[in-house]
Motif scaffolding. Structure first.
Motif, mmCIF file in Angstrom:
data_model
loop_
_atom_site.group_PDB
_atom_site.id
_atom_site.type_symbol
_atom_site.label_atom_id
_atom_site.label_comp_id
_atom_site.label_asym_id
_atom_site.label_seq_id
_atom_site.Cartn_x
_atom_site.Cartn_y
_atom_site.Cartn_z
ATOM 1 N N GLY A 19 0.747 -1.488 0.045
ATOM 2 C CA GLY A 19 -0.026 0.042 0.207
ATOM 3 C C GLY A 19 0.977 1.250 -0.218
ATOM 4 N N PHE A 20 2.113 1.180 -0.108
ATOM 5 C CA PHE A 20 2.936 2.316 -0.675
ATOM 6 C C PHE A 20 3.730 2.218 -1.381
ATOM 7 N N PRO A 21 3.065 2.718 -2.934
ATOM 8 C CA PRO A 21 3.961 2.431 -4.047
ATOM 9 C C PRO A 21 4.439 3.597 -4.090
ATOM 10 N N PRO A 22 5.682 3.975 -5.290
ATOM 11 C CA PRO A 22 6.518 2.472 -5.903
ATOM 12 C C PRO A 22 6.997 1.399 -5.029
ATOM 13 N N PHE A 23 7.219 1.570 -3.715
ATOM 14 C CA PHE A 23 7.567 0.595 -2.942
ATOM 15 C C PHE A 23 7.489 -0.309 -2.813
ATOM 16 N N GLU A 24 6.333 -0.680 -2.517
ATOM 17 C CA GLU A 24 5.761 -1.874 -2.166
ATOM 18 C C GLU A 24 3.721 -2.064 -2.279
ATOM 19 N N TYR A 25 3.805 -2.456 -2.966
ATOM 20 C CA TYR A 25 2.131 -2.616 -3.684
ATOM 21 C C TYR A 25 1.925 -4.115 -4.273
ATOM 22 N N LEU A 31 2.414 -9.198 -4.774
ATOM 23 C CA LEU A 31 4.062 -8.141 -3.798
ATOM 24 C C LEU A 31 4.940 -7.814 -4.947
ATOM 25 N N VAL A 32 4.337 -6.658 -5.487
ATOM 26 C CA VAL A 32 5.958 -6.321 -6.169
ATOM 27 C C VAL A 32 6.136 -4.114 -6.532
ATOM 28 N N GLY A 33 7.384 -3.517 -6.564
ATOM 29 C CA GLY A 33 7.682 -2.469 -5.577
ATOM 30 C C GLY A 33 9.169 -2.245 -6.599
ATOM 31 N N PHE A 34 9.811 -1.444 -5.682
ATOM 32 C CA PHE A 34 11.021 -0.663 -5.837
ATOM 33 C C PHE A 34 11.832 -1.642 -4.489
ATOM 34 N N GLU A 172 7.009 11.634 -0.123
ATOM 35 C CA GLU A 172 6.401 12.328 -0.847
ATOM 36 C C GLU A 172 6.967 11.860 -2.617
ATOM 37 N N PRO A 173 7.524 10.063 -2.741
ATOM 38 C CA PRO A 173 7.491 9.466 -4.133
ATOM 39 C C PRO A 173 6.324 8.516 -4.384
ATOM 40 N N VAL A 174 6.089 8.799 -2.746
ATOM 41 C CA VAL A 174 4.606 7.932 -2.663
ATOM 42 C C VAL A 174 3.223 9.151 -3.100
ATOM 43 N N ALA A 175 3.462 9.956 -2.448
ATOM 44 C CA ALA A 175 2.550 10.948 -2.481
ATOM 45 C C ALA A 175 2.507 11.178 -4.484
ATOM 46 N N GLY A 176 3.831 11.322 -4.908
ATOM 47 C CA GLY A 176 3.443 11.594 -6.596
ATOM 48 C C GLY A 176 3.119 10.200 -7.008
ATOM 49 N N SER A 177 3.573 8.992 -6.752
ATOM 50 C CA SER A 177 2.811 7.606 -7.560
ATOM 51 C C SER A 177 1.259 7.776 -7.410
ATOM 52 N N THR A 222 23.128 -1.592 -11.681
ATOM 53 C CA THR A 222 21.901 -2.209 -11.430
ATOM 54 C C THR A 222 21.257 -1.099 -10.055
ATOM 55 N N TYR A 223 21.588 -0.494 -9.369
ATOM 56 C CA TYR A 223 21.002 0.188 -8.315
ATOM 57 C C TYR A 223 19.770 1.411 -9.377
ATOM 58 N N ASP A 224 20.918 1.716 -10.328
ATOM 59 C CA ASP A 224 20.358 2.770 -10.972
ATOM 60 C C ASP A 224 19.203 1.847 -12.273
ATOM 61 N N GLU A 225 19.413 0.770 -12.199
ATOM 62 C CA GLU A 225 18.356 0.424 -13.350
ATOM 63 C C GLU A 225 17.216 0.034 -12.620
ATOM 64 N N LEU A 226 17.830 -0.063 -11.017
ATOM 65 C CA LEU A 226 16.420 -0.985 -10.834
ATOM 66 C C LEU A 226 15.109 0.616 -10.475
ATOM 67 N N VAL A 227 16.025 1.730 -9.849
ATOM 68 C CA VAL A 227 15.709 3.658 -10.386
ATOM 69 C C VAL A 227 14.507 3.450 -11.151
ATOM 70 N N GLY A 228 15.077 3.627 -12.248
ATOM 71 C CA GLY A 228 14.838 3.959 -13.910
ATOM 72 C C GLY A 228 13.211 2.832 -14.346
ATOM 73 N N GLU A 229 13.529 1.485 -13.480
ATOM 74 C CA GLU A 229 12.192 0.655 -13.805
ATOM 75 C C GLU A 229 10.599 1.204 -12.818
ATOM 76 N N TRP A 230 11.706 1.618 -11.350
ATOM 77 C CA TRP A 230 10.148 1.459 -10.798
ATOM 78 C C TRP A 230 9.888 3.444 -10.307
ATOM 79 N N PHE A 231 10.668 4.179 -10.449
ATOM 80 C CA PHE A 231 9.750 6.204 -10.771
ATOM 81 C C PHE A 231 10.192 6.446 -12.187
ATOM 82 N N GLU A 232 9.422 7.320 -12.313
ATOM 83 C CA GLU A 232 9.060 8.640 -13.011
ATOM 84 C C GLU A 232 8.569 7.527 -14.381
#
Ligand code: ARG
Length: 232
Positions: A19-25, A31-34, A172-177, A222-232
């Protein structure tokens, strides 16, 4: 019985609170998310097995890791002194402040915490966002009865859309989602400068392996790849 010498040190059982996208939802019941992908990647890179994810109440995460029901908290959890008295955190993997969400295009468009005077404010129980909401109550801006505590932030965002609460304070990132998916928008940001870490029992020696793995994932892209996958 299960003596501690039989304890499985190869497997790390991760726990979160969705319930906390895009970290975990959850999506189609999954169950998916960054955080989910980052934690699995870190555990794997450190040479351990990923156990079965436990999706539990946010306020149960620290007790559960202390009891050994889970081994790792990956829940967008802010590193803070009270929590550090109970658990250890990995090195920070994210930075965030708190955003104030309101209905999109609504009449109520606050620009600062002072503008929250007299309104109904929501947050998830046990979070730093709830702490910001409690500060509004202590400052006499918001009535205690007008502080709405939710079991998760998805419920809070729904209540905001439905007009049952006037503002929701959330990372903030969850608010953005939520703003991307629902009729809600970020009104302003409270600059709390929080850092997220993954949590472990203080006596769990695997923590340093996880930190090494996290550093490797940052170095090799790898970290940057995951960020690119789950944010913006
Ligand atoms: N960062 C905030 C805190 O630590 C909110 C975390 C909420 N996480 C979640 N998975 N619901 O309090």
């Amino acid at each position: 019985g299960c003596s501690s010498s039989e304890e499985n040190t190869e497997t790390i059982v991760p726990g979160t609170n969705s319930g906390f996208p895009p970290f975990e939802y959850t999506e189609d019941g999954e169950l998916v998310g960054f955080d989910i992908e980052l934690a699995e990647t870190v555990i794997d890179r450190a040479g351990y097995e990923v156990g079965e994810w436990q999706d539990i109440a946010f306020e149960s995460l620290i007790p559960s890791v202390l009891d050994g029901d889970i081994d790792l908290i990956a829940a967008g959890m802010t590193i803070g002194p009270d929590r550090q008295e109970q658990i250890d955190f990995t090195d920070p993997y994210w930075e965030s402040s708190q955003a104030v969400l309101v209905q999109e295009g609504g009449e109520f468009q606050p620009e600062s915490v002072e503008d929250l005077e007299g309104v109904r404010v929501g947050a998830q129980g046990g979070t730093t966002g709830e702490g910001e909401a409690e500060a509004l109550v202590e400052d006499g801006l918001v009535a205690e009865d007008d502080l709405r505590r939710y079991d998760n932030y998805t419920l809070a965002a729904q209540d905001l859309e439905n007009g049952n609460v006037d503002a929701v304070i959330v990372d903030e990132p969850v608010a953005g989602s939520f703003a991307g998916d629902r009729a809600v928008a970020i009104a302003f940001v409270i600059d709390t400068g929080e850092q997220f870490g993954m949590g472990m029992r203080p006596d769990d020696e695997r923590l340093s392996d996880l930190n090494d793995a996290l550093a490797e994932l940052r170095d090799d892209g790898t970290y940057d790849e995951l960020v690119g996958e789950w944010f913006e």
